[in-house]
Write an enzyme that holds these catalytic residues in place. Structure first.
Site, PDB file in Angstrom:
ATOM      1  N   ASN A   4       0.963  -1.227  -0.053  1.00 32.40           N
ATOM      2  CA  ASN A   4      -0.067   0.114  -0.072  1.00 32.40           C
ATOM      3  C   ASN A   4       1.053   1.210   0.011  1.00 32.40           C
ATOM      4  O   ASN A   4       1.605   1.488   1.025  1.00 32.40           O
ATOM      5  CB  ASN A   4      -0.955  -0.110   1.017  1.00 32.40           C
ATOM      6  CG  ASN A   4      -1.749   1.211   1.423  1.00 32.40           C
ATOM      7  OD1 ASN A   4      -1.651   2.036   0.757  1.00 32.40           O
ATOM      8  ND2 ASN A   4      -2.504   1.318   2.437  1.00 32.40           N
ATOM      9  N   LYS A  52      -0.085   4.452  -0.114  1.00 33.47           N
ATOM     10  CA  LYS A  52      -0.674   5.573   0.731  1.00 33.47           C
ATOM     11  C   LYS A  52      -0.235   6.564  -0.191  1.00 33.47           C
ATOM     12  O   LYS A  52      -0.360   6.689  -1.356  1.00 33.47           O
ATOM     13  CB  LYS A  52       0.098   5.393   2.173  1.00 33.47           C
ATOM     14  CG  LYS A  52      -0.168   4.004   2.944  1.00 33.47           C
ATOM     15  CD  LYS A  52       0.061   4.081   4.343  1.00 33.47           C
ATOM     16  CE  LYS A  52      -0.241   2.874   4.897  1.00 33.47           C
ATOM     17  NZ  LYS A  52      -0.179   2.785   6.402  1.00 33.47           N
ATOM     18  N   HIS A  88      -9.794   0.732   4.995  1.00 35.79           N
ATOM     19  CA  HIS A  88      -8.556   0.963   5.672  1.00 35.79           C
ATOM     20  C   HIS A  88      -8.629   2.007   6.756  1.00 35.79           C
ATOM     21  O   HIS A  88      -9.221   2.798   6.846  1.00 35.79           O
ATOM     22  CB  HIS A  88      -7.290   1.612   4.900  1.00 35.79           C
ATOM     23  CG  HIS A  88      -5.867   1.634   5.136  1.00 35.79           C
ATOM     24  ND1 HIS A  88      -5.315   2.541   6.105  1.00 35.79           N
ATOM     25  CD2 HIS A  88      -4.988   0.550   4.957  1.00 35.79           C
ATOM     26  CE1 HIS A  88      -4.189   2.159   6.302  1.00 35.79           C
ATOM     27  NE2 HIS A  88      -4.002   1.137   5.750  1.00 35.79           N
ATOM     28  N   GLU A  94      -6.686   4.460   7.794  1.00 39.80           N
ATOM     29  CA  GLU A  94      -6.555   5.714   7.720  1.00 39.80           C
ATOM     30  C   GLU A  94      -7.726   6.483   7.102  1.00 39.80           C
ATOM     31  O   GLU A  94      -7.877   7.546   7.298  1.00 39.80           O
ATOM     32  CB  GLU A  94      -5.293   6.032   6.833  1.00 39.80           C
ATOM     33  CG  GLU A  94      -3.994   5.799   7.509  1.00 39.80           C
ATOM     34  CD  GLU A  94      -2.840   5.046   6.794  1.00 39.80           C
ATOM     35  OE1 GLU A  94      -3.079   5.181   5.846  1.00 39.80           O
ATOM     36  OE2 GLU A  94      -1.949   4.561   7.579  1.00 39.80           O
ATOM     37  N   GLU A 120      -5.322  -5.307  10.511  1.00 42.12           N
ATOM     38  CA  GLU A 120      -4.435  -4.121  10.752  1.00 42.12           C
ATOM     39  C   GLU A 120      -4.425  -3.521  12.114  1.00 42.12           C
ATOM     40  O   GLU A 120      -5.396  -2.265  11.821  1.00 42.12           O
ATOM     41  CB  GLU A 120      -4.244  -3.448   9.469  1.00 42.12           C
ATOM     42  CG  GLU A 120      -3.901  -3.906   8.130  1.00 42.12           C
ATOM     43  CD  GLU A 120      -3.301  -2.661   7.256  1.00 42.12           C
ATOM     44  OE1 GLU A 120      -2.064  -2.950   6.620  1.00 42.12           O
ATOM     45  OE2 GLU A 120      -3.918  -1.725   7.108  1.00 42.12           O
ATOM     46  N   GLY A 155       2.649   2.011  10.905  1.00 39.96           N
ATOM     47  CA  GLY A 155       3.495   3.235  10.748  1.00 39.96           C
ATOM     48  C   GLY A 155       4.356   3.333  11.734  1.00 39.96           C
ATOM     49  O   GLY A 155       4.947   4.581  11.833  1.00 39.96           O
ATOM     50  N   SER A 206       3.474  -2.520  10.382  1.00 41.46           N
ATOM     51  CA  SER A 206       4.921  -2.492  10.720  1.00 41.46           C
ATOM     52  C   SER A 206       5.701  -3.843  10.366  1.00 41.46           C
ATOM     53  O   SER A 206       6.750  -4.426  10.965  1.00 41.46           O
ATOM     54  CB  SER A 206       5.254  -2.290  11.997  1.00 41.46           C
ATOM     55  OG  SER A 206       4.928  -1.037  12.418  1.00 41.46           O
TER      56      SER A 206
HETATM   57  P1  13P Z   1       2.981  -0.016   7.831  1.00 41.70           P
HETATM   58  O1  13P Z   1       3.451  -1.152   7.174  1.00 41.70           O
HETATM   59  O2  13P Z   1       3.770   1.298   7.466  1.00 41.70           O
HETATM   60  O3  13P Z   1       2.864  -0.164   9.277  1.00 41.70           O
HETATM   61  O4  13P Z   1       1.452   0.263   7.260  1.00 41.70           O
HETATM   62  C1  13P Z   1       0.545  -0.770   7.256  1.00 41.70           C
HETATM   63  C2  13P Z   1      -0.662  -0.442   6.475  1.00 41.70           C
HETATM   64  O5  13P Z   1      -1.409   0.497   6.733  1.00 41.70           O
HETATM   65  C3  13P Z   1      -0.615  -1.149   5.316  1.00 41.70           C
HETATM   66  O6  13P Z   1      -2.006  -0.826   4.526  1.00 41.70           O
END
Ligand code: 13P
Length: 236
Positions: free
Chosen positions: A7, A9, A91, A93, A160, A166, A196
């Protein structure tokens, strides 16, 4: 076989996305890797990539529409231009930063499932819920299935935990397996872990019981790391 998804982002440009995609595709081809690989670039970097033959390109988000007046959004007319038939929905976010409600998410899910899209559907609890224990965590996660057809044939789930995204703080193996086994006992779909995941832990996590692969943010943005993660998990 593990499912590995990246992803992006809000990272990478059209140019660097193009380079990334070509690089990954050549890597998969030349190493004859059959792992199921997905890449979700930004909407501005979607394109009709002739080179993509060995993995799937998806959209991080789109509105539940073909077209219309939804400023700032894209719909299936824009996705169709590039043959995109895969989408991330739910997701954390989008839930927690962009304020998407479960109702909106369920509507989006219905729209894209009716069109046959492959959906990677994300769920996960914030830290204050995790701190209340497994029972509360599962209660929270199950709420994120309200209005979602979990029998949908083209569905992949991704657990997640918000506190692991992150942050560099990966969930422990016990955290992961207890949530995964609970979800798996109710929903018989592939279930990825995200939060992570990196080169150093991808194999261990993907090898856990009830884990069918990984959805990766930060560590997947460097093409060498992403390829290494694919390499490290290809024999699972
Ligand atoms: P990270 O791998 O940066 O923790 O993000 C995970 C994520 O949100 C994937 O969609």
């Amino acid at each position: 076989m593990a499912i590995i998804a990246s992803n992006f982002k809000t990272n990478h440009t059209r140019k660097s996305t193009n380079d990334f995609i070509e690089n990954v595709n050549n890597f998969l081809l030349s190493n004859d890797i059959k792992e199921e690989v997905y890449v979700f670039p930004t909407a501005t970097s979607l394109d009709y990539f002739k080179t993509v033959s060995n993995f799937t390109l998806g959209a991080q988000n789109a509105y539940a529409t073909t077209n219309g007046s939804f400023t700032g959004e894209i719909g299936t007319e824009q996705l169709d231009e590039f043959g995109i038939k895969t989408i991330l929905i739910g997701h954390s976010e989008r839930r927690h930063i962009l304020g998407e409600s479960q109702e909106e998410i369920a509507k989006k899910f219905s729209f894209y499932s009716e069109l046959g899209y492959k959906i990677i559907y994300c769920i996960g609890e914030p830290l204050e819920v995790k701190e209340q224990g497994l029972e509360k965590t599962l209660e929270y996660v199950y709420e994120q299935f309200v209005g979602i057809d979990t029998n949908y044939e083209n569905l992949i789930l991704a657990y997640e935990p918000v506190w692991a995204i992150g942050t560099g703080v990966t969930a422990t193996n016990t955290d992961i397996t207890s949530v995964h086994s609970a979800i798996k006992s109710k929903i018989a779909k592939p279930l990825l872990y995200g939060g992570s995941v990196k080169v150093a832990n991808a194999h261990e996590i993907c090898a856990l019981d009830g884990v069918d692969g990984a959805l990766i943010g930060t560590a997947s943005w460097k093409v060498e790391d992403f390829k290494q993660i694919i390499e490290n998990t290809k024999d699972l």
